[in-house]
Design a protein around this motif. Structure first.
Motif, PDB file in Angstrom:
ATOM      1  N   HIS A 240       0.829  -1.195   0.000  1.00 31.38           N
ATOM      2  CA  HIS A 240       0.000   0.000   0.000  1.00 31.38           C
ATOM      3  C   HIS A 240       0.870   1.254   0.000  1.00 31.38           C
ATOM      4  CE1 HIS A 240      -3.759  -2.135   0.321  1.00 31.38           C
ATOM      5  NE2 HIS A 240      -3.308  -2.820   1.358  1.00 31.38           N
TER       6      HIS A 240
ATOM      7  N   GLU B 290      -4.898   0.777  -8.791  1.00 21.40           N
ATOM      8  CA  GLU B 290      -5.114   2.137  -8.294  1.00 21.40           C
ATOM      9  C   GLU B 290      -6.579   2.478  -8.093  1.00 21.40           C
ATOM     10  OE1 GLU B 290      -2.210   5.178  -9.691  1.00 21.40           O
ATOM     11  OE2 GLU B 290      -1.852   3.712 -11.285  1.00 21.40           O
ATOM     12  N   GLY B 291      -7.459   1.493  -8.154  1.00 20.44           N
ATOM     13  CA  GLY B 291      -8.855   1.749  -7.861  1.00 20.44           C
ATOM     14  C   GLY B 291      -9.604   2.311  -9.054  1.00 20.44           C
TER      15      GLY B 291
ATOM     16  N   GLN C  68     -12.275  -5.933   1.213  1.00 23.08           N
ATOM     17  CA  GLN C  68     -11.641  -5.422   0.004  1.00 23.08           C
ATOM     18  C   GLN C  68     -10.980  -6.552  -0.772  1.00 23.08           C
ATOM     19  OE1 GLN C  68      -9.139  -1.975   0.519  1.00 23.08           O
ATOM     20  NE2 GLN C  68      -8.142  -2.208  -1.460  1.00 23.08           N
TER      21      GLN C  68
ATOM     22  N   ASN D  68     -12.032   1.982  -0.260  1.00 24.99           N
ATOM     23  CA  ASN D  68     -10.929   1.022  -0.246  1.00 24.99           C
ATOM     24  C   ASN D  68      -9.576   1.722  -0.166  1.00 24.99           C
ATOM     25  OD1 ASN D  68     -12.383  -1.397  -0.304  1.00 24.99           O
ATOM     26  ND2 ASN D  68     -12.649  -1.317  -2.526  1.00 24.99           N
TER      27      ASN D  68
ATOM     28  N   TRP E  29      -6.022   2.426  -1.718  1.00 21.95           N
ATOM     29  CA  TRP E  29      -5.279   2.424  -2.979  1.00 21.95           C
ATOM     30  C   TRP E  29      -4.024   3.262  -2.816  1.00 21.95           C
ATOM     31  CZ3 TRP E  29      -7.569  -1.212  -5.558  1.00 21.95           C
ATOM     32  CH2 TRP E  29      -8.953  -1.368  -5.514  1.00 21.95           C
ATOM     33  N   PRO E  30      -2.938   2.922  -3.506  1.00 18.76           N
ATOM     34  CA  PRO E  30      -2.753   1.765  -4.384  1.00 18.76           C
ATOM     35  C   PRO E  30      -2.722   0.457  -3.592  1.00 18.76           C
ATOM     36  CG  PRO E  30      -1.025   3.421  -4.721  1.00 18.76           C
ATOM     37  CD  PRO E  30      -1.735   3.769  -3.460  1.00 18.76           C
ATOM     38  N   LEU E  31      -2.769  -0.645  -4.353  1.00 19.33           N
ATOM     39  CA  LEU E  31      -2.640  -1.981  -3.783  1.00 19.33           C
ATOM     40  C   LEU E  31      -1.856  -2.850  -4.752  1.00 19.33           C
ATOM     41  CD1 LEU E  31      -5.334  -4.121  -2.022  1.00 19.33           C
ATOM     42  CD2 LEU E  31      -3.949  -5.134  -3.818  1.00 19.33           C
TER      43      LEU E  31
END
Length: 555
Positions: free
Chosen positions: A251, A554-555, A472, A538, A540-542
Motif C-alpha cells: 500500500h 489504483e482503484g 476489500q 478502499n 489504494w494503491p494496492l
C-alpha cells in the motif's frame, strides 16, 4: 527481603516506574509487595491489554515496557502481545507467576508450560527455580530485551520463589554494546555509492530502535539521496524532505514503488525486505545492488542477498559512512529531480470535505486534515486494517515514536491499549487512537482503564460496519463472495463510550469533519469521535499478492 520485593527493587534499579498487569493467584505475592513499592501499577482489564499497553509505553518513550500476569490463562492471554513485541523488535519484559514449585508438572490448577508456550514468540524465556538466581535472571532479562535487536523476554517465577527469603548481595546493572562497523564494510559501501547513478535509501524500523534518526537524516541531507520508508520506519526520514517519497510496498505510494523498481542501488537501513514491502521478491528492485545496514546478522541475506553488509550500531556506522565519502559526495541531481517529479505527479489528491457533494466522508482527506491540525508532538496509534494503511499513507510524522502500530504481526486490538501506554509515558502530549469498528471491539474493555485513570486520550473510530480490509480482498480476489465480514450489528459506540464516562459524538456528513476534529483535539478529557464512512471505501494503491510493485492497482 523476599523474592517479590527483590523483583520490584530490580525494576526500580532499571528505571522502571510504570508497569501494566492483572493479578491472580500465582502472582499474588508480587502484587502484595506492590502495596509498599514506588513502582506504579496500572490495572488493565485483560492481560492482552496489559501487554499492548507495555508495548505502547515502550514505543512512545524508548524505555523497556513491563507487564505482569498470573499463571495459566494470565500467561496465555499475554502471548499475542509478546509475539507482537518480538516481531516488531520492542523491548518488553513480562513477569509471570507460576504455581508452587512442588506442583509443577502435576497439571495443577492454572499451571501452564510457560517455557514451551513462549519459545516461538519471545526473544528469550526464563523460569526461576532458585531465589538466589532471581536477581541475576531479572538483570539478564532487561539486558536481552533491550540489547542488539530488542524483543520480548518472559520471566516465570513460581509462587514459592516470590515468597522465599533472599540472602545474596545486590548485583551491579550492566551496559549494552551494539558493536561498530568495520572499515572494510564501510569502504565497500562507499565504493558502491560512488558508482551509483540512482541510489535509494530504504528506511526501516531499526533506525528508530537504534536511536539513529538524526544520523539518518544527516546522511540523507548530505548525500541528497531520495528515500522511502517501511510502515515501521515512518517518521525516521524527514517527511519535509522533497526527495522523501513515502511508504513503499503493498500500500505504498506510486512514486516510492516506481522509484525503487528503477533505482540502481538500494541502501537498506534497519529494514528486512519483508514480503509486504517487496511484493514479488524476484522482481523487487531488479536493477539494484544492495548495501544492507543492520544490527541483526540473521536478517542479512535472509531474503535478498547484499553486495555489501554493514553490521553494527547505526549511530556509529552512518556517520562513519558519511565521513568516508569524499567531499563532492554523490552526483545524483538528475535522479533526485526525477524522484521529486514523480512525487509531484503521483501524489495523493485530497477532497475538501466541506465541498464534498457525494454525501460520504472521505477518510483519507479526513486523516490528512487531522495530520495538519494535531500538535507536531502528538502520538497516533492504530489498529490493523484499512484505517491503518490510510494513516500510513495520509498522515505525516516527524518522529518514529509518534506513530505506534502493529507491523510484522498485524494484530487487531493493538491500538487502544497501546494508546493507554503512550499516554502514560507522555502525559503532556496529545495521544490519538485511530481504529476501525472491527479492531476496536477486540480490546474495547480497555475503556475501563481510560476511565479509572482519567486519561485524556482521543479515539477516532472509523466505522464502515465491515471488516474492511478482508472485504476489500474478497471483492478483488474472491469474486465478491463476501464471507463473515459484516459488522452491521455493531453497538451504539456513543452510548458505549458514555457508559465509561467518555464524551463522544457521531458524524456522518463531510461538512461535520472539521468541527468534529477540532472539538476532539480541544477536549481536555477522553473523547471518542465516531465517523461513519461508506463500506466501499478502499485502500489504494494496492499491489496484488505475488506481483511486482510496479503493477499496482489504483482503484
Amino acid at each position: 527481603m523476599n523474592g517479590s520485593k527483590l523483583t520490584l527493587e530490580v525494576l526500580t534499579r532499571h528505571g522502571v516506574d510504570t508497569v501494566f498487569g492483572y493479578p491472580g493467584g500465582a502472582i499474588m505475592p508480587l502484587y502484595d509487595a506492590l502495596v509498599d513499592s514506588e513502582v506504579k501499577h496500572y490495572l488493565c482489564r485483560h492481560e492482552q491489554g496489559a501487554a499492548f499497553s507495555a508495548l505502547g509505553y515502550s514505543k512512545a518513550s524508548g524505555k523497556v515496557g513491563v507487564c505482569f500476569a498470573t499463571s495459566g490463562p494470565g500467561v496465555t492471554n499475554l502471548i499475542t502481545g509478546l509475539a507482537d513485541a518480538t516481531a516488531d523488535s520492542v523491548p518488553v519484559v513480562a513477569i509471570t507467576g507460576q504455581v508452587t514449585s512442588h506442583l509443577m508438572g502435576t497439571d495443577a490448577f492454572q499451571e501452564i508450560d510457560v517455557l514451551g508456550l513462549s519459545l516461538a514468540v519471545t526473544k528469550h524465556a526464563f523460569q526461576v527455580t532458585d531465589v538466589e538466581e532471581l536477581e541475576s535472571t531479572l538483570h539478564k532479562a532487561f539486558e536481552i530485551a533491550s540489547s542488539g535487536r530488542p524483543g520480548a523476554v518472559i520471566v516465570d517465577i513460581p509462587k514459592d520463589i516470590q515468597l522465599a527469603q533472599v540472602t545474596s548481595k545486590p548485583m551491579l546493572v550492566g551496559t549494552n554494546d551494539l558493536g561498530k562497523a568495520n572499515d572494510e564494510s564501510i569502504q565497500g559501501a562507499v565504493s558502491l555509492l560512488h558508482q551509483a547513478k540512482k541510489p535509494m535509501l530504504y528506511v526501516g524500523g531499526g533506525v528508530s530502535l537504534g536511536n539513529a534518526v538524526s544520523e539518518l537524516r544527516m546522511f540523507a541531507n548530505k548525500t541528497g539521496m531520495p528515500s522511502v520508508s517501511t510502515l515501521k520506519g515512518l517518521g525516521a526520514a524527514d517527511p519535509n524532505d522533497s526527495a522523501y517519497l513515502g511508504m513503499i510496498g503493498m500500500h505504498g505510494t506510486k512514486a516510492s514503488n516506481l522509484a525503487v523498481q528503477e533505482c540502481d542501488l538500494l541502501m537498506a537501513v534497519g529494514a528486512r525486505f519483508d514480503d509486504r514491502v517487496t511484493g514479488k521478491l524476484a522482481e523487487f528492485a531488479p536493477h539494484a545492488k544492495v548495501i544492507h545496514l543492520d544490527v541483526d546478522k540473521a536478517e542479512v541475506n535472509k531474503l535478498r542477498s547484499a553486495d555489501v553488509t554493514v553490521l553494527g550500531d547505526f549511530k556509529h556506522s552512518l556517520p562513519k559512512l558519511l565521513n568516508a565519502l569524499d567531499s563532492n559526495l554523490l552526483d545524483i541531481e538528475a535522479w533526485r529531480n526525477h524522484c521529486q517529479e514523480m512525487s509531484r505527479d503521483f501524489g495523493f489528491k485530497y477532497l475538501d470535505n466541506r465541498d464534498n457533494s457525494t454525501g460520504d466522508i472521505d477518510p483519507t482527506s479526513m486523516l490528512n486534515q487531522l495530520s495538519q491540525m494535531m500538535p507536531s508532538d502528538a502520538v497516533v496509534t492504530t489498529d490493523v486494517g484499512q484505517h491503518q494503511m490510510w494513516v500510513a499513507q495520509h498522515m505525516s510524522f516527524g518522529e518514529p515514536k509518534n506513530l505506534l502500530t502493529s507491523g510484522a504481526l498485524g494484530t487487531m486490538g493493538f491500538g487502544l491499549p497501546a494508546a493507554i501506554g503512550a499516554q502514560l509515558s507522555r502525559p503532556n502530549d496529545c495521544v490519538i487512537a485511530v481504529s476501525g469498528d472491527g479492531s476496536f471491539m477486540m480490546n474495547v474493555q480497555e475503556m475501563g482503564t481510560i476511565k479509572r485513570f482519567g486519561l485524556p486520550l482521543k479515539i477516532l473510530l472509523i466505522d464502515n460496519t465491515k471488516l474492511g480490509m478482508v472485504r476489500q480482498w474478497q471483492s478483488l480476489f474472491f469474486d465478491q463472495r463476501f464471507s463473515e465480514t459484516d459488522l452491521s450489528d455493531n453497538p451504539d459506540f456513543v452510548r458505549l463510550a458514555s457508559a465509561f464516562d467518555i464524551e463522544a459524538e457521531t458524524i456522518t456528513e463531510p461538512k461535520q469533519v472539521a468541527g468534529a476534529l477540532e472539538k476532539m483535539l480541544n477536549s481536555k478529557k477522553a473523547y471518542l469521535l465516531h465517523v461513519r464512512i461508506n463500506e466501499d471505501q478502499n485502500v489504494w494503491p494496492l499491489v496484488p499478492p505475488n506481483t511486482a510493485n510496479q503493477a499496482m492497482l489504483e482503484g
